[in-house]
Design a protein around this motif. Structure first.
Motif, PDB file in Angstrom:
ATOM      1  N   ARG A  44       0.811  -1.216   0.000  1.00 20.81           N
ATOM      2  CA  ARG A  44       0.000   0.000   0.000  1.00 20.81           C
ATOM      3  C   ARG A  44       0.846   1.267   0.000  1.00 20.81           C
ATOM      4  O   ARG A  44       0.365   2.349  -0.351  1.00 20.81           O
ATOM      5  N   HIS A  45       2.107   1.150   0.393  1.00 19.91           N
ATOM      6  CA  HIS A  45       2.985   2.322   0.454  1.00 19.91           C
ATOM      7  C   HIS A  45       3.709   2.591  -0.866  1.00 19.91           C
ATOM      8  O   HIS A  45       4.437   3.584  -0.964  1.00 19.91           O
ATOM      9  N   THR A  46       3.528   1.744  -1.865  1.00 20.89           N
ATOM     10  CA  THR A  46       4.158   1.976  -3.158  1.00 20.89           C
ATOM     11  C   THR A  46       3.499   3.178  -3.835  1.00 20.89           C
ATOM     12  O   THR A  46       2.288   3.170  -4.076  1.00 20.89           O
ATOM     13  N   PRO A  47       4.259   4.222  -4.165  1.00 18.31           N
ATOM     14  CA  PRO A  47       3.664   5.414  -4.800  1.00 18.31           C
ATOM     15  C   PRO A  47       3.264   5.119  -6.237  1.00 18.31           C
ATOM     16  O   PRO A  47       3.787   4.196  -6.877  1.00 18.31           O
ATOM     17  N   GLY A  48       2.346   5.944  -6.743  1.00 16.68           N
ATOM     18  CA  GLY A  48       1.878   5.759  -8.105  1.00 16.68           C
ATOM     19  C   GLY A  48       2.988   5.780  -9.134  1.00 16.68           C
ATOM     20  O   GLY A  48       2.942   5.067 -10.140  1.00 16.68           O
ATOM     21  N   ALA A  49       4.012   6.597  -8.888  1.00 17.78           N
ATOM     22  CA  ALA A  49       5.125   6.708  -9.829  1.00 17.78           C
ATOM     23  C   ALA A  49       5.894   5.402  -9.967  1.00 17.78           C
ATOM     24  O   ALA A  49       6.549   5.164 -10.987  1.00 17.78           O
ATOM     25  N   LEU A  50       5.834   4.538  -8.953  1.00 13.63           N
ATOM     26  CA  LEU A  50       6.445   3.218  -9.031  1.00 13.63           C
ATOM     27  C   LEU A  50       5.406   2.149  -9.339  1.00 13.63           C
ATOM     28  O   LEU A  50       5.713   1.146  -9.991  1.00 13.63           O
ATOM     29  N   PHE A  51       4.178   2.365  -8.886  1.00 16.00           N
ATOM     30  CA  PHE A  51       3.109   1.379  -9.089  1.00 16.00           C
ATOM     31  C   PHE A  51       2.875   1.131 -10.581  1.00 16.00           C
ATOM     32  O   PHE A  51       2.767  -0.019 -11.019  1.00 16.00           O
ATOM     33  N   ARG A  52       2.784   2.206 -11.361  1.00 16.03           N
ATOM     34  CA  ARG A  52       2.511   2.054 -12.799  1.00 16.03           C
ATOM     35  C   ARG A  52       3.604   1.254 -13.516  1.00 16.03           C
ATOM     36  O   ARG A  52       3.293   0.295 -14.235  1.00 16.03           O
ATOM     37  N   PRO A  53       4.884   1.622 -13.373  1.00 15.70           N
ATOM     38  CA  PRO A  53       5.903   0.824 -14.064  1.00 15.70           C
ATOM     39  C   PRO A  53       6.010  -0.601 -13.525  1.00 15.70           C
ATOM     40  O   PRO A  53       6.398  -1.507 -14.253  1.00 15.70           O
ATOM     41  N   ALA A  54       5.651  -0.799 -12.250  1.00 16.72           N
ATOM     42  CA  ALA A  54       5.658  -2.160 -11.713  1.00 16.72           C
ATOM     43  C   ALA A  54       4.616  -3.016 -12.421  1.00 16.72           C
ATOM     44  O   ALA A  54       4.868  -4.178 -12.766  1.00 16.72           O
ATOM     45  N   LEU A  55       3.432  -2.445 -12.660  1.00 21.03           N
ATOM     46  CA  LEU A  55       2.419  -3.166 -13.433  1.00 21.03           C
ATOM     47  C   LEU A  55       2.904  -3.400 -14.857  1.00 21.03           C
ATOM     48  O   LEU A  55       2.626  -4.453 -15.459  1.00 21.03           O
ATOM     49  N   ARG A  60       4.960  -7.260 -18.917  1.00 18.04           N
ATOM     50  CA  ARG A  60       6.043  -7.799 -19.736  1.00 18.04           C
ATOM     51  C   ARG A  60       6.287  -9.283 -19.434  1.00 18.04           C
ATOM     52  O   ARG A  60       6.302 -10.130 -20.337  1.00 18.04           O
ATOM     53  N   TRP A  61       6.477  -9.606 -18.153  1.00 19.58           N
ATOM     54  CA  TRP A  61       6.879 -10.961 -17.805  1.00 19.58           C
ATOM     55  C   TRP A  61       5.728 -11.961 -17.917  1.00 19.58           C
ATOM     56  O   TRP A  61       5.943 -13.123 -18.287  1.00 19.58           O
ATOM     57  N   LEU A  62       4.507 -11.517 -17.635  1.00 21.19           N
ATOM     58  CA  LEU A  62       3.363 -12.415 -17.820  1.00 21.19           C
ATOM     59  C   LEU A  62       3.080 -12.639 -19.304  1.00 21.19           C
ATOM     60  O   LEU A  62       2.672 -13.739 -19.706  1.00 21.19           O
ATOM     61  N   THR A  63       3.316 -11.621 -20.122  1.00 30.27           N
ATOM     62  CA  THR A  63       3.179 -11.805 -21.566  1.00 30.27           C
ATOM     63  C   THR A  63       4.217 -12.790 -22.072  1.00 30.27           C
ATOM     64  O   THR A  63       3.909 -13.672 -22.895  1.00 30.27           O
ATOM     65  N   GLU A 111       2.108  -1.495 -22.137  1.00 21.04           N
ATOM     66  CA  GLU A 111       3.468  -1.174 -22.573  1.00 21.04           C
ATOM     67  C   GLU A 111       4.384  -2.384 -22.493  1.00 21.04           C
ATOM     68  O   GLU A 111       5.172  -2.644 -23.409  1.00 21.04           O
ATOM     69  N   GLY A 112       4.284  -3.133 -21.396  1.00 20.82           N
ATOM     70  CA  GLY A 112       5.119  -4.319 -21.255  1.00 20.82           C
ATOM     71  C   GLY A 112       4.824  -5.353 -22.323  1.00 20.82           C
ATOM     72  O   GLY A 112       5.737  -5.992 -22.860  1.00 20.82           O
ATOM     73  N   SER A 113       3.538  -5.525 -22.660  1.00 19.41           N
ATOM     74  CA  SER A 113       3.170  -6.479 -23.708  1.00 19.41           C
ATOM     75  C   SER A 113       3.632  -6.001 -25.071  1.00 19.41           C
ATOM     76  O   SER A 113       4.136  -6.785 -25.881  1.00 19.41           O
ATOM     77  N   GLN A 114       3.462  -4.707 -25.350  1.00 19.88           N
ATOM     78  CA  GLN A 114       3.864  -4.175 -26.648  1.00 19.88           C
ATOM     79  C   GLN A 114       5.363  -4.265 -26.870  1.00 19.88           C
ATOM     80  O   GLN A 114       5.813  -4.430 -28.005  1.00 19.88           O
ATOM     81  N   LEU A 156      -5.638  -8.087 -21.690  1.00 19.25           N
ATOM     82  CA  LEU A 156      -4.891  -7.544 -20.556  1.00 19.25           C
ATOM     83  C   LEU A 156      -5.874  -6.966 -19.546  1.00 19.25           C
ATOM     84  O   LEU A 156      -6.476  -5.921 -19.777  1.00 19.25           O
ATOM     85  N   ASP A 157      -6.047  -7.639 -18.428  1.00 18.95           N
ATOM     86  CA  ASP A 157      -7.005  -7.219 -17.400  1.00 18.95           C
ATOM     87  C   ASP A 157      -6.374  -7.484 -16.037  1.00 18.95           C
ATOM     88  O   ASP A 157      -6.297  -8.631 -15.595  1.00 18.95           O
ATOM     89  N   PRO A 158      -5.878  -6.442 -15.349  1.00 17.98           N
ATOM     90  CA  PRO A 158      -5.094  -6.659 -14.130  1.00 17.98           C
ATOM     91  C   PRO A 158      -5.806  -7.450 -13.037  1.00 17.98           C
ATOM     92  O   PRO A 158      -5.181  -8.260 -12.367  1.00 17.98           O
ATOM     93  N   MET A 159      -7.118  -7.209 -12.839  1.00 20.31           N
ATOM     94  CA  MET A 159      -7.812  -7.816 -11.711  1.00 20.31           C
ATOM     95  C   MET A 159      -8.985  -8.661 -12.192  1.00 20.31           C
ATOM     96  O   MET A 159      -9.913  -8.153 -12.823  1.00 20.31           O
TER      97      MET A 159
END
Length: 237
Positions: A44-55, A60-63, A111-114, A156-159
């Protein structure tokens, strides 16, 4: 433990006994980078600036995992190296590949998939869920009127919580000619209600997820999950 076929005899998803019976293939890849980035987005403490690239990294890796098992058709040919002729194998350019991000959170995986499938076409599919009934409503559908039956489709559907959103996307794809056997789903977190619904209606569809959580709360959120992926990604909490 729920077995995830195709990953070897010692690879299982980390869920409690008997929480879900699957009729199709659901993979939880044990890749260390997938586990790492899943931990980042859960925090929960991960900021949005890191959350987005983490997703994006999870996309990338799930693709990578989703496309490496007999999904992309190959063609053999001969190329000239600087020294001599050599046989080479390429992805068949005649077979269409399509990415379908479910808006809005699915954009974070795109982005990771592309990066791995740069020639794939992208068709956006927007769904909003009623907070009271949890029923999905489609507000944007950029799918073409007809898809080539050989098209490989990556959704691509995160949840995957109740499964309603993904069901709407799959129904739209199949109605346009997509073959369930060629559809694969990339999700960050999945819950038993969604997996049961999807695999019951579309047993040929393969699902690749970083984790399977045990339950949903009273408002349809996955627990423990990672919260609202869209709100956390775009700062709209």
């Amino acid at each position: 433990m729920v077995r995830c076929p195709g990953l070897g005899d010692n690879n299982f998803s980390p869920v409690s006994p008997n929480i879900v019976t699957l009729q199709a293939t659901v993979y939880v890849p044990p890749h260390p980078l997938i586990q790492h980035w899943l931990g980042v987005v859960r925090d929960r403490h991960t900021p949005g600036a890191l959350f987005r690239p983490a997703l994006g990294e999870l996309g990338r890796w799930l693709t990578y995992e989703a496309v490496r098992r007999d999904w992309l058709p190959l063609t053999a040919t001969t190329v000239e190296t600087p020294l001599a002729a050599a046989t080479a194998t390429f992805i068949d350019p005649m077979v269409p590949v399509v990415l379908v991000p479910i808006l809005r959170a699915g954009l974070t995986l795109l982005e990771g998939s592309q990066n791995l499938l740069p020639l794939a076409r992208v068709y956006h599919f927007g769904v909003v869920r009623d907070e009271a009934t949890l029923e999905p409503t489609i507000y944007l559908n950029k799918l073409p009127a007809q898809l080539d039956p050989d098209t490989r489709v990556l959704v691509l559907d995160p949840m995957l919580a109740t499964g309603g959103t993904l069901m709407a996307a799959l129904e739209a794809l199949v109605s346009r000619g997509a073959q369930p056997a060629y559809i694969r789903v990339v999700a960050v977190i999945a819950a038993p209600p969604a997996l049961q619904k999807i695999t019951r209606h579309y047993p040929q569809v393969q699902i690749y997820t970083a984790g399977i959580d045990e339950t949903l709360n009273e408002v349809g959120f996955i627990v423990p999950g990672l919260g609202d992926a869209g709100d956390r990604s775009f700062g709209t909490m």
